[in-house]
Enzyme design. Sequence first.
Site, mmCIF file in Angstrom:
data_model
loop_
_atom_site.group_PDB
_atom_site.id
_atom_site.type_symbol
_atom_site.label_atom_id
_atom_site.label_comp_id
_atom_site.label_asym_id
_atom_site.label_seq_id
_atom_site.Cartn_x
_atom_site.Cartn_y
_atom_site.Cartn_z
ATOM 1 C CB CYS A 113 8.277 16.190 40.670
ATOM 2 S SG CYS A 113 9.193 14.897 39.808
ATOM 3 C CG HIS A 238 9.977 16.602 44.048
ATOM 4 N ND1 HIS A 238 9.428 15.338 44.183
ATOM 5 C CD2 HIS A 238 10.939 16.496 43.082
ATOM 6 C CE1 HIS A 238 10.021 14.516 43.324
ATOM 7 N NE2 HIS A 238 10.940 15.195 42.654
ATOM 8 C CG ASN A 268 12.125 11.504 42.599
ATOM 9 O OD1 ASN A 268 10.923 11.639 42.550
ATOM 10 N ND2 ASN A 268 12.964 12.305 41.950
#
Length: 312
Positions: A113, A238, A268
């Site tokens: 990520c 993130h 996500n």
Amino acid sequence: MTGSRLMGLGTYRPARVVTNDDLANRVATSDEWVRTRTGIATRRIADADETIVSMGSMAAEKALAAAGIDAADLDMVLLATCTNPSQIPGSGPQIAHRLGAVRAGALDLNAGCAGFSYALSMASDMVRAGSARHVMVVAAERLSDYTDWDDRTTCILLADGAGAAVVGPAATRDIGPAVWGHDGGKAGAIRVPGYGDNLFRMEGQTVFRWALALTPTIRRACELAGFTPAELAAVVPHQANLRIIDALVSGIGATNAVIARDVVDAGNTSAASIPLAFSRILDGGELQPGDPVLLFGFGAGLTYCGQVVRCP
């Protein structure tokens, strides 16, 4: 030219929208349960023809248009992804080929990520060192390929999409120094085991506690760029889930900043989440050229990376 800057951003969001109610038709969950724990209402899931290469290429084409340069002007294409469909070939060279970046180098990198922030720092350093003049940074993910759709703790989180940015030379350092690191001892907290088990697994509480301990690192990124958190115009972490985002922002004291909360509608998207969220704020007209924005990625590895950039 001794500095580097963001010249333009681009994104690609899959057309298919999956709601919490859609997921509730398969697993024991509800819209209220998901929103309360993650803040997520919907997520984008790619169709079969929306691949890492196609989504990344379309985001990159938009970034080129925003930057006002041609693909032939690119010296390097960097792809951040942790969801390539195979180990070989890499997708970065395929994206470069689709773009028509005929003289560019191309490679993939996997920092989970945090991938976009890692690639952005690499691109900035290439430009500042003179080994490249224009670098395309692409982050593209198809997490749906690795999702266990019967695991309600993870299927509610994951999504697909792509973002891209062109990095070029500047008289000033508009892309600040990176603060990065790892906790490889906790590598198993986020994993796709492989060897026949290709489904995403995560130890949520371990990751949550680790992420919240990163606030000193985030403040350090501001310090190295010459800003206090209160001077930031925006914070783009993130997009893991809304609870982590809100806790991180509260911990660093960015009291005057616009906070990216793209996760509510996009889920996500791992490495793609930062450029997707950053672009949404820019498109909303909430920032001005030159405004300082903190980018901070964290996740699988476990790895983290962040920097302060000025808006294009």
